[in-house]
Structure formats: C-alpha cells, structure tokens
Design an enzyme around this catalytic site. Structure first.
Site, PDB file in Angstrom:
ATOM      1  N   ARG A 103       0.976  -1.293   0.004  1.00 19.42           N
ATOM      2  CA  ARG A 103       0.082   0.174   0.099  1.00 19.42           C
ATOM      3  C   ARG A 103       0.924   1.340   0.161  1.00 19.42           C
ATOM      4  NH1 ARG A 103      -5.361  -0.164   0.815  1.00 19.42           N
ATOM      5  NH2 ARG A 103      -6.364  -2.527   1.251  1.00 19.42           N
ATOM      6  N   TYR A 148     -14.413 -12.174   1.009  1.00 18.30           N
ATOM      7  CA  TYR A 148     -15.368 -10.815   0.722  1.00 18.30           C
ATOM      8  C   TYR A 148     -16.583 -11.484   0.096  1.00 18.30           C
ATOM      9  CZ  TYR A 148     -11.308  -7.508   1.689  1.00 18.30           C
ATOM     10  OH  TYR A 148     -10.620  -6.804   2.304  1.00 18.30           O
ATOM     11  N   ASP A 198      -6.483  -3.492  -7.322  1.00 17.06           N
ATOM     12  CA  ASP A 198      -6.955  -3.927  -6.165  1.00 17.06           C
ATOM     13  C   ASP A 198      -7.292  -5.299  -6.129  1.00 17.06           C
ATOM     14  OD1 ASP A 198      -7.899  -2.814  -3.336  1.00 17.06           O
ATOM     15  OD2 ASP A 198      -9.484  -3.967  -3.813  1.00 17.06           O
ATOM     16  N   ARG A 258      -7.871  11.229  -6.338  1.00 19.73           N
ATOM     17  CA  ARG A 258      -9.259  10.619  -5.876  1.00 19.73           C
ATOM     18  C   ARG A 258     -10.468  11.720  -5.753  1.00 19.73           C
ATOM     19  NH1 ARG A 258     -11.984   8.206  -4.868  1.00 19.73           N
ATOM     20  NH2 ARG A 258     -12.101   7.114  -3.002  1.00 19.73           N
ATOM     21  N   ARG A 276      -4.044   6.550   0.354  1.00 17.21           N
ATOM     22  CA  ARG A 276      -4.662   7.638   0.846  1.00 17.21           C
ATOM     23  C   ARG A 276      -3.808   8.256   1.937  1.00 17.21           C
ATOM     24  NH1 ARG A 276     -10.050   5.069   3.012  1.00 17.21           N
ATOM     25  NH2 ARG A 276      -8.531   3.230   2.886  1.00 17.21           N
TER      26      ARG A 276
END
Ligand code: 1CP
Length: 349
Positions: free
Chosen positions: A34, A160, A83, A47, A38
C-alpha cells in the site's frame, strides 16, 4: 514470447530480483505494501477527481499513480496500482466501493447453491485493464525497478464474497466453511483457477514477479488452514511460480508460516506478530522473506522509526534473501516524512 536467460536480462538484475533469488546484494531492497494510497496528498488529490474503481480501470492514471509514488519514495519495486476485488466482477459478483465504507458486494455467496453462480474466469479479457496497467507501469520505469503484479488468495477473496465486504472476525466465512465443506472447496477451486490465470496474464503483460495476498487467513488455525485453504493457495500459485518469483503473504497468525511455505512462494511475507528471525526460521532459511515492521510504528517519532527499522535489519542477520517491507499495508494518516525516514534507514543499512 521467449524469455531471455536471467543473467542476460537487465530486468532480472535489480536488487529486488536478486534478493528474491537469495543472491548477495549491496543493500537490502525495500518497498511497502500500500505504498500508494490515502496517506499521500498527491493520491488524495487524484481521488478527488475520479472514483476508486474508475481509477483502477484507467491504466494510464493507475500507472501514473504508482510511477509517481516510486519516484517520490525511492523504493526498489513498484506494485501495480489496482486492487484485490475487481477480479470478482467478471466472476459474477456485483462490486461497489462506497465512500468511507470500503468494498460492498451486492450479491454475496451465502448458501451452498450460490457457489454455482460464481464463474471462474474463462479468459482475462474483462480485466484487461489490469494487464494494460502492468504494461504502462513497466514502460514508465527503469529496468532497476521490478513491477509486481498481484491477486488476492482464494481464502481472502472468498471471505469478501461471503461477508459482502470486509469483516473483523470473518465469522460468516468460517460458518460457511464448516457447514458446507463441499461447496466451500468448490468455491475456492473456482477462485483459485481464476487467480492462477490472472497472475500468469500479469507476468505475460510484463510483471517481473507476483504477490498473492492472503490478508485475512490469520483468523484460521493451522489444522484448518491445511484442510480448507492450502490446496487452493497451492493451485493458485503453481503456474506463476514456474515462470517467476512469487511472494506469498498472509497476516495475523505466525503459526501459519510453515504452511504458507508449503503451499508455495519463493518469498514468504511475514507480519510483525513474530520477530523476523524466528519467522524466517519457521519459513525455512532456504526461502527468501519479506517484512516485517509494524505499520503503526510509522506513527511514532522519526528516531523510533529509524531504530525499529534497524532492529528488523538486525534480525535478518545479513542472510541473503531479505526484502524490507512492513508487516501489512501503510495505513491512512501515516506521516509521509516517517515513510521517507524508514526508506532512508534501510538504504543506510
Ligand atoms: O482511494 C480509496 O479510498 C481507496 C483506497 C484503496 C487503495 C489505495 C483501496 C480500497 N485499495 C487501494 C489500492 C490497493 N489495494 C493496492 C495498490 C497499491 C498501493 O496502494 O500501493 C493494493 C496492492 C491493494 C491490495 C488490497 N486491497 C488488499 C491486500 C493488501 C492488504 O492491505 O491486506 C486488500 C485487503 C484490499 C481490499 C480493499 N481495497 C480497498 C479497501 C478499502 C479494501 C478493504 C480493506 C478491508 O477489508 O478492510
């Protein structure tokens, strides 16, 4: 496509690729799970213009995000900007990333019969944007920076699908596993075949290596991992492993490390719940390892970051085959200057 022999291919001679093969290196290579995300203001600015899935589906922008990150941080490898979850869309799952809440799946797998509507990928055309991202990222970086393709592992992706999103304890996933064992194996086998094709396609598109993320499998004990997961992770990895180095990462339970190695991977990812030396011993010193600073250390002062980084390097003991990384991904809110401090500390050795 014919692959040149390792010794003649400049893309095989980077620090990172040599460490994967456990060859001697001048210094430990470093990259961060990562590493684009963010915590970086430049990423947040992009974004504000485009949604997350749209960004993943725009190869030019995805490549730009990772290339800019690699240049800003000075890391030794570029994982593609993508992702785990877009692979689930062509498999029949209705995926959305909602603001603040993360991924949501609108048609989760809840009953044994639901597995029948999970389509294994016949071909990878519908995720062709990922292969375009691999190629564009490769084209924008020097040979000294390998491009890492990646996929979610069968357990983590199944999690998921069953939970309809993320979870803390993966309770529905484990209930499904214990209650519907045959359907569970069917589901994981479908996912494993899709993941295998997807990883190979990323190598064909220009990635030098791939990483399999089993981010949440640490909620299982070793006996259950062996019975319910290991054969599927092995199937997902086997074909890619014949062609390139594979990093096999899991988080949450160091007791799984020997089993991860058994399932496959020339490099095993280790989290911070075990010290690197003991983790490496559990994996076996004949494999390379990646890890393992606690990402929350990056919220401490710079001196602590530097000291804890040196401690991880000391635990590696100068053995060939250590790739420096965090034990899991960089968290939102992490101070950028501490990420830079960590990288500088690894480079100073
Ligand atoms: O902008 C945003 O708000 C989206 C945040 C974001 C980003 C930047 C998500 C949503 N994914 C990513 C990128 C991403 N994800 C990369 C690209 C490289 C990089 O950031 O440097 C990679 C390799 C991943 C892999 C990924 N996605 C994992 C495995 C790594 C890990 O942390 O264990 C997982 C579990 C995901 C799922 C995911 N993606 C995003 C969210 C919010 C989630 C859910 C996390 C959860 O279940 O809690």
């Amino acid at each position: 496509m014919t692959t040149p022999p390792v010794a003649a291919d400049p893309r095989q001679q980077s620090l990172m690729m040599r460490a994967c093969r456990r060859e001697p290196v001048e210094r430990t290579p470093v990259w961060l799970m990562r590493q684009a995300g963010r915590y970086l203001p430049e990423y947040r600015a992009i974004r504000e213009q485009v949604g997350f899935l749209e960004l993943c589906k725009t190869p030019r922008l995805s490549a730009e995000v990772m290339i800019a990150t690699v240049e800003r941080l000075g890391v030794d490898a570029a994982i593609i900007f993508s992702d785990l979850l877009p692979l689930l869309e062509p498999m029949g799952l209705d995926l959305e990333f909602t603001a603040g809440e993360g991924p949501v799946i609108h048609n989760p797998v809840r009953e044994a019969a639901d597995v029948q509507r999970v389509r294994e990928l016949a071909d990878v055309d519908r995720v062709g944007f990922v292969m375009d991202t691999v190629a564009a990222t490769r084209a924008g970086l020097p040979d000294s920076i390998p491009v890492i393709g990646f996929a979610g592992a069968p357990f983590t992706l199944a999690g998921y699908c069953i939970e309809a999103g993320t979870s803390k304890a993966w309770t529905l996933t484990k209930q499904f596993m214990y209650r519907h064992e045959a359907a569970w194996h069917d589901l994981l086998a479908r996912i494993a075949r899709a993941v295998s094709r997807y990883l190979v396609a990323q190598l064909d598109a220009g990635a030098q290596l791939v990483q399999l993320f089993d981010s949440w499998v640490g909620c299982l004990g070793p006996d259950d991992y062996r019975r319910y997961v290991l054969p599927h992770s092995r199937a997902a990895l086997a074909e890619a492993a014949r062609r390139a180095p594979v990093i096999h990462f899991a988080s949450g339970n160091p007791a799984l490390l020997p089993l991860l190695a058994e399932a496959g991977g020339s490099v095993i990812g280790i989290d911070w719940r075990i010290d690197l030396e003991r983790g490496w011993e559990a994996v076996g010193f004949e494999r390379a390892v990646q890890g393992n600073l606690d990402p929350i250390v990056l919220f401490a002062d710079r001196q602590t970051v530097r000291q804890r980084t040196r401690e991880v390097l000391a635990r590696a003991g100068g053995r060939p085959g250590h790739i420096f990384n965090l034990g899991h991904g960089v968290l939102p809110g992490t101070p950028v200057e501490n990420v830079l401090e960590l990288i500088a500390a690894v480079k100073e050795g």
